[in-house]
Design an enzyme around this catalytic site. Structure first.
Site, PDB file in Angstrom:
ATOM      1  N   LYS A  59     -12.204  -4.412  14.411  1.00 49.46           N
ATOM      2  CA  LYS A  59     -11.516  -3.355  13.665  1.00 49.46           C
ATOM      3  C   LYS A  59     -10.719  -3.981  12.524  1.00 49.46           C
ATOM      4  O   LYS A  59      -9.729  -4.668  12.747  1.00 49.46           O
ATOM      5  CB  LYS A  59     -10.554  -2.558  14.559  1.00 49.46           C
ATOM      6  CG  LYS A  59     -10.093  -1.281  13.817  1.00 49.46           C
ATOM      7  CD  LYS A  59      -8.765  -0.733  14.252  1.00 49.46           C
ATOM      8  CE  LYS A  59      -7.576  -1.332  13.582  1.00 49.46           C
ATOM      9  NZ  LYS A  59      -7.442  -1.046  12.141  1.00 49.46           N
ATOM     10  N   GLU A  92       9.621 -12.399   7.025  1.00 50.97           N
ATOM     11  CA  GLU A  92       8.417 -12.607   6.229  1.00 50.97           C
ATOM     12  C   GLU A  92       8.297 -11.509   5.176  1.00 50.97           C
ATOM     13  O   GLU A  92       8.302 -10.322   5.511  1.00 50.97           O
ATOM     14  CB  GLU A  92       7.197 -12.565   7.153  1.00 50.97           C
ATOM     15  CG  GLU A  92       5.898 -12.825   6.427  1.00 50.97           C
ATOM     16  CD  GLU A  92       4.690 -12.667   7.343  1.00 50.97           C
ATOM     17  OE1 GLU A  92       4.641 -11.696   8.114  1.00 50.97           O
ATOM     18  OE2 GLU A  92       3.796 -13.523   7.286  1.00 50.97           O
ATOM     19  N   LEU A 113       0.028 -14.557  14.114  1.00 52.19           N
ATOM     20  CA  LEU A 113       1.005 -13.630  13.526  1.00 52.19           C
ATOM     21  C   LEU A 113       1.605 -14.185  12.235  1.00 52.19           C
ATOM     22  O   LEU A 113       1.004 -15.019  11.583  1.00 52.19           O
ATOM     23  CB  LEU A 113       2.070 -13.319  14.580  1.00 52.19           C
ATOM     24  CG  LEU A 113       1.487 -12.843  15.928  1.00 52.19           C
ATOM     25  CD1 LEU A 113       2.589 -12.600  16.940  1.00 52.19           C
ATOM     26  CD2 LEU A 113       0.616 -11.611  15.759  1.00 52.19           C
ATOM     27  N   GLY A 116      -2.222 -10.388  12.564  1.00 52.39           N
ATOM     28  CA  GLY A 116      -1.414  -9.379  11.887  1.00 52.39           C
ATOM     29  C   GLY A 116       0.054  -9.740  11.998  1.00 52.39           C
ATOM     30  O   GLY A 116       0.404 -10.894  12.251  1.00 52.39           O
ATOM     31  N   TRP A 136      -5.222  -7.104   6.240  1.00 52.38           N
ATOM     32  CA  TRP A 136      -5.871  -6.791   4.976  1.00 52.38           C
ATOM     33  C   TRP A 136      -5.935  -7.963   4.003  1.00 52.38           C
ATOM     34  O   TRP A 136      -6.596  -7.877   2.979  1.00 52.38           O
ATOM     35  CB  TRP A 136      -5.158  -5.626   4.271  1.00 52.38           C
ATOM     36  CG  TRP A 136      -3.654  -5.681   4.299  1.00 52.38           C
ATOM     37  CD1 TRP A 136      -2.845  -4.961   5.132  1.00 52.38           C
ATOM     38  CD2 TRP A 136      -2.784  -6.479   3.488  1.00 52.38           C
ATOM     39  NE1 TRP A 136      -1.527  -5.267   4.899  1.00 52.38           N
ATOM     40  CE2 TRP A 136      -1.456  -6.191   3.882  1.00 52.38           C
ATOM     41  CE3 TRP A 136      -2.978  -7.399   2.459  1.00 52.38           C
ATOM     42  CZ2 TRP A 136      -0.343  -6.808   3.299  1.00 52.38           C
ATOM     43  CZ3 TRP A 136      -1.880  -8.011   1.879  1.00 52.38           C
ATOM     44  CH2 TRP A 136      -0.585  -7.710   2.301  1.00 52.38           C
ATOM     45  N   ASN A 137      -5.252  -9.053   4.277  1.00 50.85           N
ATOM     46  CA  ASN A 137      -5.144 -10.069   3.216  1.00 50.85           C
ATOM     47  C   ASN A 137      -6.429 -10.862   2.996  1.00 50.85           C
ATOM     48  O   ASN A 137      -6.794 -11.136   1.857  1.00 50.85           O
ATOM     49  CB  ASN A 137      -3.952 -10.993   3.453  1.00 50.85           C
ATOM     50  CG  ASN A 137      -4.027 -11.738   4.756  1.00 50.85           C
ATOM     51  OD1 ASN A 137      -4.535 -11.223   5.746  1.00 50.85           O
ATOM     52  ND2 ASN A 137      -3.534 -12.957   4.763  1.00 50.85           N
TER      53      ASN A 137
END
Ligand code: NAD
Length: 521
Positions: A203, A413, A279, A256, A179-180
């Site tokens: 997606k 993270e 990642l 992600g 989403w970032n």
């Protein structure tokens, strides 16, 4: 964009807000459809879910709740487009020209998506616009590469043959984004995958899907043939895992978290599919006592607080040499005090909201744990409540000192505006600490000693090392992880190879001798 595929919601839904409300620079509300083949379609189950504007915590659009049935339809459309040859059978020069036309169309329209992405994830307009203006360059760059993927003639040691290689597309590629930065990260995947001749099912994250659906419309209007890019929306565990495990999918390109990356890699392993994983990170910034102080302070602040640390390469772990530690931390704190937090549509806001509520709560939990673990909070550490956006998910920029290697804040993270500061004695200790992480995405080195900067760029285990600069990305330069930050590369020439497979072609130049001669007596 105004388009019949994205229906405006009636006022009776209660979702419509006036343009003057905080975080609502886009006056209309939308009910989105998925893009599959040449259709804009409702989800198979007839369900939508709300997407929420983090600037004010209110729903602003409805996103199709795609499921395995939608994954099935989208993969079938992508496979049909691949097998029909309308894309990969185009000669590569023609494919490049078509992509360039799409890129030119994007140049004219991509800025229209800035308010959509801002509502999706709270990014400030002033941060988003330069990123979006650059986005068509990814398509131009890979359009240029489409007809420069050359095989080789092998000087083969087998007599009487002519042997050469071809680089061929893989087939249907599934691209999954977080989403970032949904639009930029979609471009990183789409442009090389398409230039190589593949077709794609994309997606986006369930937290920020609208801008990707709007991008699909721009790609369609820009002239991409039907089925070449399909977009389905929904959750990782539903439509996402159905896509990843679909037998007709040849390749997954995923960005992600490392936790999701592990699932994707396992599913890809089961299906023997190729996979690229981009990642997370816990990227160190190493500041030596000979660094240019102003440059280092600005670079470290930008590295963690621009985008509120919600960037894979956020420089979230600051390692500072003993002699300048206190002075440097004071400069960082002074640099952030009084920073204006607020509506991402307000040009005066210097920091916007956290992108979604689960992330907001996750960052607060990290802050609480850091306190409990004994780190010292020298800046922020609280939710913020800006006057112009009292109901959004805002956080103060936060700095912890005395962070030790055993603490969660040193290791994991956060993906939020939290900087963990630790001291080091000398270069060897700095390198040891920099590499003391399961991640290896990026690192920053701040020093005026040229020999040291070269040494460190070699000794630090990360896919990107910045020296006296931080955060730059370009279509031309590879991005990717060492260790648990993933494998494979995006951007640059390396990325297009991720979407190709090599075929070796052998041609006989002499008659084939009978392997079983008749003189058998
Ligand atoms: P996430 O892993 O929760 O979700 C990413 C995407 O994967 C979403 O679209 C989600 O729906 C999907 N997904 C999740 N589980 C899945 C499954 N089992 N099968 C199929 N799809 C699945 O990550 P996020 O919270 O959206 O994004 C933040 C993370 O992304 C951070 O860790 C960040 O570092 C990372 N990131 C990395 C880069 C990079 O280039 N390395 C860039 C941006 C973000």
């Amino acid at each position: 964009m105004d388009h019949p595929h994205f229906t405006e919601l009636a006022d009776s839904t209660g979702l419509r807000k006036s343009a003057s409300e905080p975080g609502s620079a886009m006056p209309r509300q939308r009910k989105y459809l998925q893009h599959i083949g040449d259709q804009w379609c409702a989800p198979a189950n007839g369900e939508w879910f709300e997407t929420v504007n983090p600037a004010n915590g209110e729903p602003w659009a409805l996103i199709p709740h795609g499921t395995a049935a939608d994954a099935e339809r989208a993969v079938a459309a992508a496979r049909c487009a691949f097998e029909s040859g309308t894309w990969h059978d185009l000669n590569p020069t023609a494919r490049g020209e078509l992509l360039r036309r799409v890129a030119t169309y994007l140049e004219a329209h991509i800025e229209e998506l800035a308010p959509i992405e801002a509502r999706d994830n709270g990014r400030r307009q002033v941060d988003l616009l330069p990123q979006l203006r650059y986005l068509p360059k990814y398509f131009h760059y890979y359009a240029g590469l489409a007809d420069k993927i050359e095989g080789t003639v092998i000087p083969n040691d087998v007599p009487g043959v002519f042997n050469y290689t071809r680089h061929e597309p893989l087939g249907v590629v599934v691209a999954i984004t977080p989403w970032n930065s949904p639009l930029m990260l979609a471009a990183w995947k789409l442009a090389p995958a398409l230039a190589a001749g593949n077709t794609v099912v994309l997606k986006p994250s369930e937290h920020a899907s609208a801008s990707t659906l709007e991008l699909a419309l721009l790609l369609e209007l820009g002239g991409l043939p039907p089925g070449v890019v399909n977009v389905v929306t929904g959750f990782g565990q539903g439509v996402g895992s159905a896509l990843v495990s679909h037998p007709d999918v040849a390749k997954i390109t995923f960005t992600g978290s490392d936790a999701s990356g592990r699932h994707i890699a396992a599913a890809a392993g089961q299906g023997l599919k190729r996979v690229t994983l981009e990642l997370g990170g816990k990227s160190p910034q190493l500041v030596f006592d000979d660094a240019d102080m102003d440059t280092a302070v600005h670079g470290v602040l930008a590295g963690i607080f621009m985008g509120l640390g919600q960037s894979c390469i956020a420089g979230s772990r600051l390692l500072v040499q003993n002699a300048i530690h206190d002075r440097f931390v004071e400069r960082l704190v002074a640099g952030m005090q009084g920073v204006r937090i607020g509506d991402p549509f307000d040009p005066h806001s210097q920091l916007g909201p956290i992108a979604n509520q689960p992330q907001f709560e996750k960052v607060l939990a990290f802050i609480a744990q850091a306190r409990e673990d004994g780190a010292t909070c020298v800046l922020g550490g609280q939710a913020a409540h800006p006057a112009n956006c009292p109901t959004g998910w805002y956080l103060e920029p936060t700095i912890f000192t005395n962070v030790t290697p055993d603490m969660q804040l040193y290791r994991d993270e956060v993906f939020g505006p939290v900087l963990a500061v630790t001291r080091f004695r000398d270069e060897d200790e700095a390198v040891r600490m920099a590499n003391d992480t399961r991640f290896g995405l990026a690192a920053g080195v701040w020093t005026t000693d040229m020999a040291r900067s070269v040494r460190l760029s070699q000794r630090i285990a990360a896919g990107t090392v910045y020296v006296n600069t931080y955060r730059s990305v370009s279509a031309l330069s590879p991005v990717g992880g060492y260790k648990h930050s993933g494998y494979g590369r995006e951007n640059g020439i390396d990325a297009i190879r991720e979407f190709l497979q090599v075929k070796s072609v052998w041609m006989g130049l002499a008659p084939v001798p009978n392997p079983f001669p008749q003189d058998r007596t």
